[in-house]
Design a protein around this motif. Structure first.
Motif, PDB file in Angstrom:
ATOM      1  N   TYR A  71      -1.157 -25.642  48.028  1.00 14.91           N
ATOM      2  CA  TYR A  71      -0.277 -25.091  46.993  1.00 14.91           C
ATOM      3  C   TYR A  71      -1.053 -24.348  45.912  1.00 14.91           C
ATOM      4  O   TYR A  71      -0.458 -23.922  44.915  1.00 14.91           O
ATOM      5  CB  TYR A  71       0.513 -26.221  46.328  1.00 14.91           C
ATOM      6  N   GLY A  72      -2.358 -24.221  46.071  1.00 11.46           N
ATOM      7  CA  GLY A  72      -3.174 -23.596  45.046  1.00 11.46           C
ATOM      8  C   GLY A  72      -2.720 -22.184  44.737  1.00 11.46           C
ATOM      9  O   GLY A  72      -2.279 -21.436  45.617  1.00 11.46           O
ATOM     10  N   GLY A  73      -2.827 -21.808  43.490  1.00  9.37           N
ATOM     11  CA  GLY A  73      -2.438 -20.465  43.094  1.00  9.37           C
ATOM     12  C   GLY A  73      -0.943 -20.350  42.834  1.00  9.37           C
ATOM     13  O   GLY A  73      -0.195 -21.324  42.879  1.00  9.37           O
ATOM     14  N   ASP A  74      -0.490 -19.144  42.545  1.00 11.42           N
ATOM     15  CA  ASP A  74       0.925 -18.827  42.341  1.00 11.42           C
ATOM     16  C   ASP A  74       1.520 -19.631  41.188  1.00 11.42           C
ATOM     17  O   ASP A  74       2.718 -19.930  41.175  1.00 11.42           O
ATOM     18  CB  ASP A  74       1.710 -19.077  43.629  1.00 11.42           C
ATOM     19  N   GLY A  75       0.692 -20.033  40.241  1.00  6.14           N
ATOM     20  CA  GLY A  75       1.201 -20.694  39.054  1.00  6.14           C
ATOM     21  C   GLY A  75       1.576 -22.144  39.222  1.00  6.14           C
ATOM     22  O   GLY A  75       2.154 -22.750  38.308  1.00  6.14           O
ATOM     23  N   ARG A 107       5.936 -26.184  38.875  1.00 14.15           N
ATOM     24  CA  ARG A 107       5.863 -24.826  38.329  1.00 14.15           C
ATOM     25  C   ARG A 107       6.385 -24.894  36.880  1.00 14.15           C
ATOM     26  O   ARG A 107       7.596 -25.052  36.663  1.00 14.15           O
ATOM     27  CB  ARG A 107       6.724 -23.855  39.129  1.00 14.15           C
TER      28      ARG A 107
END
Length: 354
Positions: A21-25, A76
């Protein structure tokens, strides 16, 4: 509450799971409080009020994992701060589960990702060895290490005898007698929390779990109840709540349980009753039912007093409970499969027209 992930119990296990899930906020966080559909989640940046994403809510309605206190989740954060959407639950390292009360055949996870389960029982009028065996079977099955905590030691004169009785059924499990009035024995529990470890407190209502958390905290942070007329403690905790201790480590306080029905606890039951199952290997017949067969080691142990009849009846009762649960799960699986077949058949007979 700004802190490090490591102080919240983060480990290589969760680091590897979060890599997808790393990244994309997206950020990781740990659920501190679960109350119905609302969540309080701890992150490195502070506390966030979490709510399930639409996809996760739909999955939960169809039997998917619902976040519980102690879970690590993927968040998120909202741009305005203070709130976040929960998109996924990271795989649990340990989980303390029971069958949901009433007639529903479904797992209820009470605590997730704990290292130690403090099985708390009172030395006033709460000490029940048969109930303790049930808790230990579930605790062993969770994957965490069980520890028996005998609270209210100041209310009993024969504490050493009570500890000896418990040790006979809690084979291989540490047993600690504590008093939150005098503070005796509480410091020994802190050793289980060193290294930012997490412990869950589980037990019946009124055994003093919240009072024990306050002792570990060094302050009256959680509400506790006065004694009832019969001398038993009052139930005060209504939600499962993760509490960070000032010296490091976390404790998960839980509401008292009126009942603890087993859920897939075959291995935990075998560990709890290892002394009983060890006798099976010495029976003359490998398929011995331990009833009328000659050369039965169980009957021999019952006759010479080396096996407590009450303990053996407790083992039999819990085994019957597991067998009944398996039958219910099988019937439910067959019912769900039948419904799926009927849905597909209806779809073939009445295809949608576009």
């Amino acid at each position: 509450m700004a802190t490090t992930l490591e102080a919240l119990g983060w480990s290589a296990h969760f680091e590897a799971a979060f890599a997808a899930y790393g990244g994309d906020g997206l950020i990781p966080g740990r659920v501190a409080v679960q109350h119905r559909g609302a969540y309080l989640v701890w992150t490195e940046a502070g506390e966030l009020a979490g709510e399930l994403s639409g996809r996760l809510r739909l999955e939960a309605e169809n039997g998917g994992a619902v976040p519980v206190s102690g879970d690590w989740v993927v968040l998120r954060p909202y741009p305005e701060g203070g709130r976040a959407t929960i998109h996924a639950v990271l795989p649990r390292r340990t989980a303390f589960s029971r069958k949901e009360p009433f007639k529903v055949v479904r797992e209820q996870v009470l605590a997730a990702n704990v290292d130690t389960v403090f099985v708390v029982t009172g030395l006033d009028r709460d000490l029940n060895l048969r109930r303790l065996e049930r808790y230990l079977a579930t605790a062993w099955e969770s994957g965490a290490d069980p520890v028996v905590v005998l609270s209210k030691a100041d209310l009993r004169d024969d504490v050493e005898q009570a500890v000896a009785e418990v040790e006979l059924v809690a084979i291989g499990v540490p047993v600690h007698a504590v008093s939150c009035v005098t503070g005796a024995g509480v410091d020994k529990l802190r050793a289980y929390l060193e290294g930012d470890r997490t412990a869950a407190l589980l037990g019946s209502s009124g055994v003093g779990k919240s009072t024990l958390v306050n002792q570990l905290l060094g302050e009256e942070a959680l509400a506790t109840g006065d004694l009832r007329r019969d001398g038993r403690g009052r139930h005060t905790t209504t939600t499962r709540e993760l509490v960070a201790l000032p010296g490091g480590g976390l404790v998960l306080d839980t509401p008292g349980m009126r009942e603890l029905q087993l859920w897939d606890a075959e291995e935990g039951l075998g560990t709890t009753f290892g002394d009983v199952e060890a006798l099976f290997e010495h029976c003359r017949f490998s398929d011995c039912s331990h009833q009328r067969e000659p050369g039965c080691a169980v009957k021999r142990a019952l006759a010479d007093g080396s096996l407590d009849p009450d303990r053996y009846r407790s083992y039999q009762k819990l085994q019957r409970e597991l067998r009944a649960l398996e039958l219910k799960q099988d019937r439910r699986a067959r019912s769900e499969a039948g419904k799926a077949i009927r849905r597909r058949a209806r779809a073939r007979r009445h295809p949608k027209r576009w």
